[in-house]
Design an enzyme around this catalytic site. Structure first.
Site, short mmCIF file in Angstrom:
data_model
loop_
_atom_site.label_atom_id
_atom_site.label_comp_id
_atom_site.label_asym_id
_atom_site.label_seq_id
_atom_site.Cartn_x
_atom_site.Cartn_y
_atom_site.Cartn_z
CD GLU A 105 7.77 -17.79 22.72
OE1 GLU A 105 8.78 -17.70 21.99
OE2 GLU A 105 7.51 -16.96 23.62
CB ILE A 111 -0.97 -0.01 1.21
CG1 ILE A 111 -2.01 -1.12 1.03
CG2 ILE A 111 -1.64 1.35 1.41
CD1 ILE A 111 -2.83 -1.43 2.28
#
Lengths: 394, 255
Positions: free
Chosen positions: A374, A348
Site C-alpha cells: 500500500e 528481549i
C-alpha cells in the site's frame, strides 16, 4: 466544567462507542479462540486458511464497513481497525487477507460501482462468500503505478484485456478481481480504467503462490490476463478516471495496514511483557532490568501514538472528511513501528525469540510487508510532503 | 418454548485485582458476562433454535451492566429486562428475592441460571429462586436435551454424571463445561440495538428497602497467602519413602 467547556470537550472523545467496544471484544474472543491456536503451524505450512475465512464470514468480519444493503456490516472504519488489530495481534497474514479483501478489491467496487455492480459483485464479497483481489502492481510498475502496461481495448460491447499483474493478494484464491489497465495509453495516469473481472473467465491465469519472507498464509501470486473478454458493463467507474479512484482506494487501504501494524506491535509488546516477567537471569526477571524496561516502554509509547493516528484517519474517513495525509502519516508511523517493535521483541526473547517456538520471529517477517505494501515508507514521505506543500500554499 | 436466563455482569477474571485495607479494588472497565451465564444463554439458544422457542434474559445490576445485557442480545436472545440497582452489595438472598418478584407474573417453560457467578462463587441464587418459585430444579448441568416435553439434564455430580428429567416449568443451573458460548457476530451486534429491553427498578417490582436488606455481608478481603515452596526428596527409594511417610505422620499429621 461549565456548559460551554463540556460542549467543547464533547467534540473530542477518546471513548469508543458501545458498538465499537462490542466489535473489538468479539474480534478478540474470535482471535483467541480460533486464530491464535494454530498460527505458528499456518506460518510454517504456508497454506491459505479457507476454514478460518469461512468462520470470519459467518461472524460478518469480511465486509465490516460496507453497507448493509450490499451484505456488509454497516459499521464504521474505526470498528474495522479494531478488528484488524485484534486479528493481526496473532496472525498478520489473516489480517492482511481481511484488510486487502475489504478495502482494496471490495473497497474499489463499493467506491465506484453502480448499484447493479454492487448487487452482483460487492454483496457476495462483503458476505465473505467470495474473495476479492485488487490488481494494480505490475512487474515493471510498483510505486509508479501509472507506468503500467496492461491495457484494455474496446471491442463492441466488450473490452479485450491484456497484461500481467503481480504481488496480487488473493491472486490464486480470489474469485473477483478489480483490474487497472490503460484504456488511453497516451494519457498516462489520465488514461487508466478499472474493470471487474471474474476468475472463471477465459484468459484469466493465476500464477503459483509466491515464496515470501513472511505473511506466509496470505495468498500472493502473479496474475496474467490474456485476451480476456470483459463485458462493457464491468467497466468500474468512469472510463479513463480509474486512477483517481485508485488513489482513493489506496488511501483507505493504508488505514488497514496501519491497524495491522498496530496489531503486530501490540503482539510484540504483549509477548515481551510476558516473557520478560517469566524469564529469570541473575536471579530476577529480565523485565526488572532497565535495558529491557526501556525497550518495553518505547514500544508501549509508540503503539499508543500509532493507534491514535490510525483511528483518527479512520474517523476522518467515517466523517467524510479528507484523510489522505493522516492515513499516510498513520501508515508510515505504525508500519515502521511494527518492524522495530518486532525486532526488539526478538532481542528481549534472546535465543528463544530467534526460534519458531515463539511468535516474535514471525512478527518481524510479517511486519516487513507493512513498510512496503500500500505504498512504501518512501512513497508515504512523497505523499505527506505533497500534502504539506498544499497545506502551506506552495 | 419460553426460556428465561438470569445473567450477571462480573469483573473479567483476567483483569488485575488489588486489595487495599481490606477493600477490593478492581478495574470496572473490564466487566464481562459471567461465563456460567454465557453457557446458559448458549444452551437456551441452541434449544430454542431446535424447538422453536424464545429466549429472554434478565439482569440485575447498575446502569453500566446494560452492556452485558446487550452482549446476550447480540448472541441471539430475543428480549431483555434490566432491573436497575444502585447497591452492589446484595447477597444471593436479595438477588433471588428480586428475581422471584420479577418472575411472579411471568409465564415460562424454563429458567436457566449460571451455576454460580465468577465474582462471588456463591452458587446460591439459582437454588433459592427455585425454592421461592416452587419449581423443580437441578444444578451443575453439563448437557441438555429436550425430550417428551421435559428437559433431560446431564448433571455433573461428585461420583459421575446423573441424568435428570426436569418437567416444565422448571429451573436449571448451568456449568460452563456444557458448551462453547457463541461469539456475537456483527449482524448480532447490529440487531441487538433494535431488540426490546425493559428497564425497571426494584420499586416497580413492589420491593421495599426492607426486602432488599442483606442477610450476609462481606467484612473484608485478604490476599491469598503465597504458596510456600515444596520440599524435594532425593536418595534411595526405600529411605526416601520411609522419610516421607514419617513426615506425613509427624509433621503433616495426615496419616
Amino acid at each position: 466544567m461549565n456548559t460551554d467547556q463540556k460542549e467543547s470537550a464533547r467534540q473530542l472523545s477518546f471513548d469508543y462507542s458501545q458498538d465499537q467496544q462490542m466489535i473489538r471484544d468479539a474480534a478478540r474472543e474470535f482471535a483467541e479462540r480460533h486464530v491464535a491456536p494454530d498460527v505458528i503451524e499456518r506460518d510454517m505450512s504456508k497454506k491459505f486458511p479457507h476454514d478460518l475465512v469461512k468462520l470470519l464470514a459467518e461472524q460478518g468480519l469480511m465486509g465490516i464497513y460496507h453497507s448493509e444493503e450490499y451484505g456488509g456490516g454497516g459499521f464504521d472504519t474505526v470498528s474495522f481497525c479494531l478488528v484488524i488489530e485484534e486479528i493481526a495481534r496473532w496472525d498478520a497474514s489473516l489480517a492482511l487477507t481481511i484488510a486487502s479483501h475489504t478495502s482494496l478489491g471490495s473497497g474499489h467496487i463499493a467506491l465506484a460501482g453502480t448499484h447493479q455492480q454492487k448487487m452482483k459483485y460487492l454483496t457476495p464479497l462483503a458476505q465473505g462468500e467470495k474473495l476479492a483481489g485488487w490488481c494494480l502492481t505490475e512487474p515493471g510498475s510498483g510505486s509508479d503505478a501509472s507506468g503500467m502496461t496492461s491495457n484494455a481495448v474496446r471491442d463492441g460491447d466488450h473490452w479485450i484485456l491484456n497484461g500481467t499483474k503481480t504481488f496480487i493478494t488473493q491472486g490464486s484464491v480470489g474469485d473477483t478481481f478489480v483490474v487497472l489497465a490503460k484504456t488511453d495509453p497516451d494519457k498516462g495516469a489520465k488514461g487508466i480504467s478499472a474493470f471487474i473481472v471474474e476468475r472463471e473467465w477465459d484468459g484469466v491465469q493465476p500464477g503459483e503462490p509466491m515464496h515470501k519472507l513472511g505473511m506466509n498464509s496470505s495468498d500472493t501470486t502473479e496474475l496474467v490476463f490474456e485476451n480476456v473478454k470483459v463485458p462493457a458493463e464491468n467497466l468500474l467507474g468512469e472510463e479513463n478516471k480509474g486512477f483517481i479512484d485508485t488513489m482513493k482506494v489506496l488511501d483507505g487501504g493504508r488505514i488497514g495496514i496501519g491497524a495491522l501494524s498496530v496489531g503486530i506491535a501490540r503482539g510484540a509488546l504483549e509477548e515481551s511483557m510476558k516473557y520478560s516477567q517469566e524469564r529469570k537471569q541473575f536471579g530476577k526477571p529480565i523485565g526488572s532490568f532497565q535495558a529491557i524496561e526501556h525497550k518495553l516502554v518505547d514500544m508501549a509509547v509508540r503503539i499508543d501514538a500509532s493507534r491514535m493516528m490510525v483511528h483518527r484517519a479512520a474517523w476522518l474517513r467515517d466523517q467524510g472528511k479528507p484523510f489522505t495525509k493522516e492515513a499516510s502519516m498513520a501508515k508510515l508511523m505504525a508500519s515502521e513501528l511494527s518492524v522495530e517493535a518486532a525486532n526488539e521483541a526478538i532481542q528481549i526473547h534472546g535465543g528463544y525469540g530467534y526460534t519458531k517456538e515463539y511468535h516474535v520471529e514471525r512478527f518481524l517477517r510479517d511486519a516487513k510487508l507493512n513498510t512496503i505494501g500500500e505504498g512504501t515508507s518512501e512513497i508515504q514521505n512523497v505523499i505527506i510532503a505533497r500534502e504539506l506543500r498544499k497545506e502551506f500554499g506552495y | 418454548m419460553k426460556f428465561y436466563i438470569c445473567i450477571k455482569q462480573v469483573p473479567d477474571v483476567n483483569a488485575p485485582l488489588q486489595i487495599k485495607e481490606g477493600q477490593l479494588l478492581q478495574d470496572t472497565d473490564r466487566m464481562i458476562l459471567n461465563a456460567y451465564d454465557a453457557s446458559a444463554v448458549e444452551e437456551a439458544l441452541v434449544l430454542s433454535e431446535k424447538h422453536d422457542g424464545e429466549v429472554e434474559v434478565v439482569l440485575i445490576g447498575p446502569d453500566k451492566a446494560k452492556e452485558t445485557l446487550r452482549k446476550a442480545l447480540a448472541m441471539g436472545a430475543d428480549k431483555g429486562t434490566h432491573i436497575v440497582t444502585e447497591d452492589e452489595s446484595y447477597d444471593s438472598a436479595v438477588y433471588s428475592k428480586i428475581l422471584t418478584a420479577f418472575f411472579n407474573d411471568k409465564e415460562y417453560d424454563y429458567i436457566f441460571c449460571g451455576k454460580q457467578a465468577q465474582d462471588t462463587d456463591s452458587g446460591l441464587t439459582g437454588g433459592m429462586l427455585a425454592m421461592q418459585l416452587d419449581l423443580p430444579y437441578t444444578t451443575n448441568a453439563v448437557g441438555m436435551e429436550f425430550e417428551n416435553g421435559s428437559i433431560l439434564v446431564k448433571r455433573q455430580g461428585d461420583a459421575g454424571q446423573e441424568m435428570i428429567s426436569v418437567p416444565s416449568p422448571g429451573l436449571v443451573t448451568c456449568s460452563n463445561d456444557m458448551n462453547e458460548p457463541r461469539i456475537p457476530s456483527l449482524k448480532g451486534i447490529m440487531q441487538s440495538k433494535r431488540k426490546p429491553v425493559d428497564t425497571i427498578s426494584t420499586g416497580d417490582l413492589g420491593l421495599s428497602e426492607d426486602d432488599l436488606a442483606v442477610r450476609t455481608q462481606i467484612l473484608s478481603f485478604e490476599e491469598k497467602p503465597e504458596r510456600e515452596a515444596g520440599r524435594k526428596f532425593e536418595g534411595e527409594p526405600d529411605e526416601v519413602a520411609r522419610e516421607v511417610a514419617k513426615l506425613l505422620d509427624e509433621e503433616a499429621g495426615v496419616l
